[in-house]
Design a protein around this motif. Structure first.
Motif, PDB file in Angstrom:
ATOM      1  N   LEU A 165      47.992  40.530  51.967  1.00 24.88           N
ATOM      2  CA  LEU A 165      47.320  41.588  52.097  1.00 24.88           C
ATOM      3  C   LEU A 165      45.577  41.538  51.673  1.00 24.88           C
ATOM      4  O   LEU A 165      44.929  41.721  52.346  1.00 24.88           O
ATOM      5  N   LEU A 166      45.524  40.838  50.703  1.00 27.41           N
ATOM      6  CA  LEU A 166      44.179  40.663  50.242  1.00 27.41           C
ATOM      7  C   LEU A 166      43.544  39.250  50.424  1.00 27.41           C
ATOM      8  O   LEU A 166      42.450  39.191  50.987  1.00 27.41           O
ATOM      9  N   MET A 167      44.274  38.193  50.372  1.00 27.85           N
ATOM     10  CA  MET A 167      43.652  36.968  50.685  1.00 27.85           C
ATOM     11  C   MET A 167      43.921  36.656  52.197  1.00 27.85           C
ATOM     12  O   MET A 167      44.691  37.306  52.814  1.00 27.85           O
ATOM     13  N   TRP A 168      43.268  35.462  52.706  1.00 25.89           N
ATOM     14  CA  TRP A 168      43.304  35.422  54.042  1.00 25.89           C
ATOM     15  C   TRP A 168      44.584  34.674  54.469  1.00 25.89           C
ATOM     16  O   TRP A 168      45.330  33.931  53.518  1.00 25.89           O
ATOM     17  N   PRO A 169      44.931  34.596  55.701  1.00 26.27           N
ATOM     18  CA  PRO A 169      46.295  34.248  56.092  1.00 26.27           C
ATOM     19  C   PRO A 169      46.321  32.628  55.928  1.00 26.27           C
ATOM     20  O   PRO A 169      47.660  32.137  55.647  1.00 26.27           O
ATOM     21  N   GLY A 170      45.489  31.829  56.047  1.00 28.13           N
ATOM     22  CA  GLY A 170      45.585  30.340  55.764  1.00 28.13           C
ATOM     23  C   GLY A 170      45.601  29.990  54.145  1.00 28.13           C
ATOM     24  O   GLY A 170      45.877  28.768  53.931  1.00 28.13           O
ATOM     25  N   PHE A 171      45.468  30.787  53.389  1.00 28.50           N
ATOM     26  CA  PHE A 171      45.263  30.536  51.968  1.00 28.50           C
ATOM     27  C   PHE A 171      46.850  30.264  51.200  1.00 28.50           C
ATOM     28  O   PHE A 171      47.719  30.822  51.918  1.00 28.50           O
ATOM     29  N   VAL A 172      46.696  29.412  50.362  1.00 30.63           N
ATOM     30  CA  VAL A 172      48.120  28.636  50.220  1.00 30.63           C
ATOM     31  C   VAL A 172      48.530  29.183  48.630  1.00 30.63           C
ATOM     32  O   VAL A 172      49.768  29.486  48.475  1.00 30.63           O
ATOM     33  N   ASP A 173      47.667  29.515  47.774  1.00 27.26           N
ATOM     34  CA  ASP A 173      48.134  29.467  46.286  1.00 27.26           C
ATOM     35  C   ASP A 173      48.261  31.208  46.149  1.00 27.26           C
ATOM     36  O   ASP A 173      48.156  31.938  47.129  1.00 27.26           O
ATOM     37  N   HIS A 174      48.892  31.491  44.851  1.00 25.43           N
ATOM     38  CA  HIS A 174      48.812  32.855  44.531  1.00 25.43           C
ATOM     39  C   HIS A 174      48.076  33.137  43.195  1.00 25.43           C
ATOM     40  O   HIS A 174      48.253  32.588  42.182  1.00 25.43           O
ATOM     41  N   PRO A 175      46.783  33.708  43.231  1.00 27.18           N
ATOM     42  CA  PRO A 175      45.982  33.755  42.381  1.00 27.18           C
ATOM     43  C   PRO A 175      46.227  34.709  41.164  1.00 27.18           C
ATOM     44  O   PRO A 175      45.627  34.202  40.089  1.00 27.18           O
ATOM     45  N   MET A 176      47.301  35.571  41.118  1.00 26.99           N
ATOM     46  CA  MET A 176      47.440  36.134  40.192  1.00 26.99           C
ATOM     47  C   MET A 176      48.510  35.485  39.095  1.00 26.99           C
ATOM     48  O   MET A 176      48.931  35.823  37.815  1.00 26.99           O
ATOM     49  N   ARG A 177      49.056  34.122  39.519  1.00 27.70           N
ATOM     50  CA  ARG A 177      49.925  33.389  38.336  1.00 27.70           C
ATOM     51  C   ARG A 177      49.130  33.092  37.089  1.00 27.70           C
ATOM     52  O   ARG A 177      47.880  32.821  37.558  1.00 27.70           O
ATOM     53  N   ASP A 179      49.155  30.121  35.872  1.00 29.70           N
ATOM     54  CA  ASP A 179      48.653  28.800  36.091  1.00 29.70           C
ATOM     55  C   ASP A 179      47.877  28.550  37.323  1.00 29.70           C
ATOM     56  O   ASP A 179      47.731  27.248  37.750  1.00 29.70           O
ATOM     57  N   TYR A 180      47.408  29.490  38.010  1.00 29.58           N
ATOM     58  CA  TYR A 180      46.575  29.340  39.096  1.00 29.58           C
ATOM     59  C   TYR A 180      45.206  28.728  38.728  1.00 29.58           C
ATOM     60  O   TYR A 180      44.503  28.985  37.579  1.00 29.58           O
ATOM     61  N   VAL A 181      44.650  27.800  39.438  1.00 30.49           N
ATOM     62  CA  VAL A 181      43.737  26.660  39.173  1.00 30.49           C
ATOM     63  C   VAL A 181      42.657  27.259  40.094  1.00 30.49           C
ATOM     64  O   VAL A 181      42.908  27.163  41.381  1.00 30.49           O
ATOM     65  N   ASP A 182      41.330  27.470  39.948  1.00 33.21           N
ATOM     66  CA  ASP A 182      40.146  27.847  40.793  1.00 33.21           C
ATOM     67  C   ASP A 182      40.224  26.534  41.626  1.00 33.21           C
ATOM     68  O   ASP A 182      40.034  25.392  41.162  1.00 33.21           O
ATOM     69  N   PRO A 183      39.948  26.673  43.071  1.00 35.66           N
ATOM     70  CA  PRO A 183      39.412  25.450  43.917  1.00 35.66           C
ATOM     71  C   PRO A 183      38.133  25.462  43.552  1.00 35.66           C
ATOM     72  O   PRO A 183      37.575  26.092  43.096  1.00 35.66           O
ATOM     73  N   ASP A 184      37.615  23.757  43.732  1.00 40.35           N
ATOM     74  CA  ASP A 184      36.441  23.806  43.306  1.00 40.35           C
ATOM     75  C   ASP A 184      35.396  23.303  44.322  1.00 40.35           C
ATOM     76  O   ASP A 184      34.495  22.758  44.421  1.00 40.35           O
ATOM     77  N   ASP A 185      35.765  23.643  45.638  1.00 42.44           N
ATOM     78  CA  ASP A 185      35.147  23.304  46.717  1.00 42.44           C
ATOM     79  C   ASP A 185      34.109  24.400  47.183  1.00 42.44           C
ATOM     80  O   ASP A 185      33.902  24.653  48.272  1.00 42.44           O
ATOM     81  N   TYR A 186      33.673  25.098  46.059  1.00 44.64           N
ATOM     82  CA  TYR A 186      32.602  26.119  46.441  1.00 44.64           C
ATOM     83  C   TYR A 186      31.403  25.556  46.622  1.00 44.64           C
ATOM     84  O   TYR A 186      30.965  24.522  46.345  1.00 44.64           O
ATOM     85  N   GLU A 187      30.319  26.307  47.354  1.00 41.17           N
ATOM     86  CA  GLU A 187      29.187  26.004  47.498  1.00 41.17           C
ATOM     87  C   GLU A 187      28.547  26.388  45.941  1.00 41.17           C
ATOM     88  O   GLU A 187      28.769  27.136  45.437  1.00 41.17           O
ATOM     89  N   TYR A 188      27.454  25.550  45.800  1.00 33.06           N
ATOM     90  CA  TYR A 188      26.934  25.532  44.254  1.00 33.06           C
ATOM     91  C   TYR A 188      25.506  25.709  44.306  1.00 33.06           C
ATOM     92  O   TYR A 188      24.810  25.429  45.310  1.00 33.06           O
ATOM     93  N   GLU A 189      25.046  26.453  43.450  1.00 33.45           N
ATOM     94  CA  GLU A 189      23.400  26.315  43.389  1.00 33.45           C
ATOM     95  C   GLU A 189      23.129  25.097  42.331  1.00 33.45           C
ATOM     96  O   GLU A 189      23.732  24.359  41.442  1.00 33.45           O
TER      97      GLU A 189
END
Lengths: 218, 386
Positions: A165-177, A179-189
């Motif tokens: 519903l809220l995440m995009w179709p290609g997303f794999v994990d379930h963020p409200m669990r 033990d969910y770990v943030d992905p670290d491939d974000y753009e950074y300052e």
């Protein structure tokens, strides 16, 4: 309405269903009924249609993640020390298996009573995450069960349109669990004084990855 | 007995090359469309101008509010609830405070309850006035009704600013009361705003209610049956426009709403026009509640003195608290494990759940009616996507 009475009413109408009262120790006094997955749809239909219950308004649907946890308790055991029997403390650890829980808050528009809290539990958090969908009983569960599927990973069998519903179709994990770990491939300052550049560099890896220059804070 | 009311299956927007379907046009309305009230997208299949299928697409404003709140203390989430439905921050605060008070068994002093009712009903006034303005704007009545509504909203936001320090992100409620007492002269100013409000409503009604273009575009458009409204969990003015007599202020008797006399306007057709009229009539009732509350407000403390601000740890347990927010039933479900952070924090968003029936309302209508139907549902994307 008395929860005990609701329980016996449902049990009389759904043969073989296993309902369990779950006490809520908080002052809110909202106790709940836990149903087994097998009979959940039949239980829901009785709750909706029985003349003195009429829980026709399914207000809130949500999930709770209970990861497996270790419970340690102290037990007294008798041991032989130097041939003499003595009592000693021993810490025994047991693992409580985890599960995903889905919670429905039901009200009655006709009788103006509620909330009735209906719960279901999955077998585990990996393969046995299937639960029956209650969307055919209450249409309001449609988007909310999709949200629980998206964020917790509960698979609702019988849902007519089960997608994220809220995440995009290609997303794999379930963020409200839990033990969910943030992905670290974000753009950074590029600031030199935090963890972000180091983690971004780690993520890119050594092979072919661009090394951060000092100006970028690497 | 009511039968199951099941939605249609999913479809993807892709070129339709199958024979016989050449006449169908697929259209992505939004996310960057001014009539979608934010970043909201609808995938629509059209036959000529007629809507054949419609599927909403969510998540453009998703930031996982619930996960963030679970890593915050209970009080730390209070300012963040402002950002859910950013038109009505005070009622968001109220629903959250109510849920925590149920969880921890906190009493609210009388004066604080009056302050909550006064600020909450002012929020309802400005939300409904603006929603009607937006609806008219969406349907092409460029400017006038919206600017009338914004003129009134400005007066109410001025009151919020002098009371809470912020126009929209009020962060006003605390567990067991409110954050600030009324500044000197506030009640007189508020009484003046409320006394002037019926004149604005008269003006608004005169401008809109029997406007022929408005009636033509809204009557018999987007009809929601009573049965579907109950089954789909529709709440608030949208449900009442379909004749569902369910106002949580009357049903749950929360806060002190029992002390005021007010009526619950109900529609009988469930179309866009009824939704518009129910909101217009609700504003009259809110004015009446406000007059009674500002007449009766007692002196006293505004927060429970036994309430611990620091180190607040409710006992393990759970609670579901809900209020009648301007958009519908706003609920918070909290599970405590005895730590300073909630173990589970759930928002029951009325905007999202009211969108469940969007396809049912739009199919068979013209593409221009989608805009009117969506406008009459009253969504704020901060709450839909959380």
């Amino acid at each position: 309405m008395n929860l005990e009475a609701i329980k016996s009413e449902v049990e009389a109408n759904v043969p073989g269903c296993r309902l369990e009262m779950v006490a809520n120790p908080s002052p809110s006094d909202q106790h709940s009924l836990r149903s087994d997955a097998e009979h959940a749809v039949a239980v829901a239909i009785v709750l909706r249609d029985a003349a003195n219950l009429r829980f026709d308004f399914c207000s809130n649907v949500t999930g709770i993640d209970w990861p497996s946890r270790e419970v340690s308790e102290k037990v007294k055991v008798k041991k032989l020390v130097d041939g003499v029997e003595q009592e000693a403390d021993e810490i025994r650890k047991t693992v409580v298996p985890g599960c995903l829980e889905v919670v429905y808050h039901l009200f009655s528009v006709e009788k103006k009573h509620g909330p009735l809290v209906l719960r279901m539990r999955t077998q585990d958090r990996d393969a046995g995450v299937h639960l029956p969908s209650l969307t055919p009983v209450w249409r309001s569960a449609e988007l909310q069960e999709r949200e629980v599927f998206d964020l917790f990973g509960v698979v609702f069998d019988g849902h007519p349109d089960l997608r994220r519903l809220l995440m995009w179709p290609g997303f794999v994990d379930h963020p409200m669990r839990r033990d969910y770990v943030d992905p670290d491939d974000y753009e950074y300052e590029p600031t030199a004084h935090d963890e972000v550049p180091r983690r971004a560099q780690q993520h890119r890896g050594d092979a072919g990855g661009k090394q951060l220059s000092e100006a970028e804070g690497g | 007995m009511s039968t199951a009311i099941v939605p249609t299956a999913h479809f993807d927007l892709e070129p339709m090359s199958e024979p016989g379907k050449e006449q169908l046009l697929e259209l992505a309305m939004g996310p960057q469309h001014p009539s979608t009230h934010g970043v909201f997208r609808m995938n629509v299949v059209l036959y000529g101008e007629q809507v054949v299928r419609l599927k909403p697409v969510f998540g453009y404003l998703h930031r996982n509010h619930e996960k963030i709140a679970e890593s915050e203390t209970y009080l730390g989430s209070m300012p963040y609830t402002d950002r859910l439905d950013y038109m009505c921050s005070i009622t968001n605060n109220w629903a959250y405070a109510l849920a925590v008070e149920k969880l921890a068994g906190i009493e609210v002093p009388e004066r604080a309850e009056y302050l909550r009712v006064i600020t909450g009903e002012l929020t309802r006034l400005q939300n409904h006035a603006c929603l009607i303005g937006f609806l008219m704007q969406d349907m092409g009545s460029s400017g006038t009704p919206l600017m009338y509504a914004f003129r009134e909203r400005e007066k109410i936001l001025d009151l919020f600013e002098s009371l809470t320090g912020a126009r929209m992100m009020c962060n006003y409620m605390r567990f067991g009361g409110c954050r600030a007492d009324l500044p000197a002269g506030w009640l007189d100013q508020a009484r003046k705003v409320v006394a002037d409000f019926p004149r604005f409503l008269d003006e608004y009604e005169q401008l809109l209610v029997s406007n022929e273009i408005l009636m033509d575009r809204t009557q018999e458009v987007g009809v929601l049956s009573r049965e579907l409204a109950v089954s789909a969990g529709i709440s608030g003015p949208m449900a009442r426009a379909s004749g569902v007599d369910y106002d949580i202020r009357k049903v749950d008797h929360y806060s002190i709403y029992d002390r005021f006399t007010f009526r619950v306007p109900l529609g009988s057709h469930g179309d866009v026009y009824d939704r518009f009229m129910v909101r217009l009539l609700e504003m009259r009732e809110s004015v009446s509640i406000l007059e009674q509350a500002m007449r009766d407000i007692p002196a006293g403390p505004i927060v429970d003195p036994r309430m611990k601000v620091r180190g607040f740890r409710p006992k393990p347990g759970e609670a579901y608290g809900r209020i009648e927010s301007p958009k519908g039933e706003l609920g918070f479900y909290l599970v405590s494990d005895g730590s300073p952070n909630p173990y589970r924090y759930r928002v029951r968003p009325p905007s999202l759940i009211n969108l469940t029936v969007l396809e049912d309302l739009c199919v068979g209508r013209n593409v221009g009616d989608i805009v009117a139907i969506l406008g009459s549902i009253d969504i704020v994307l901060g709450e839909v996507d959380r």
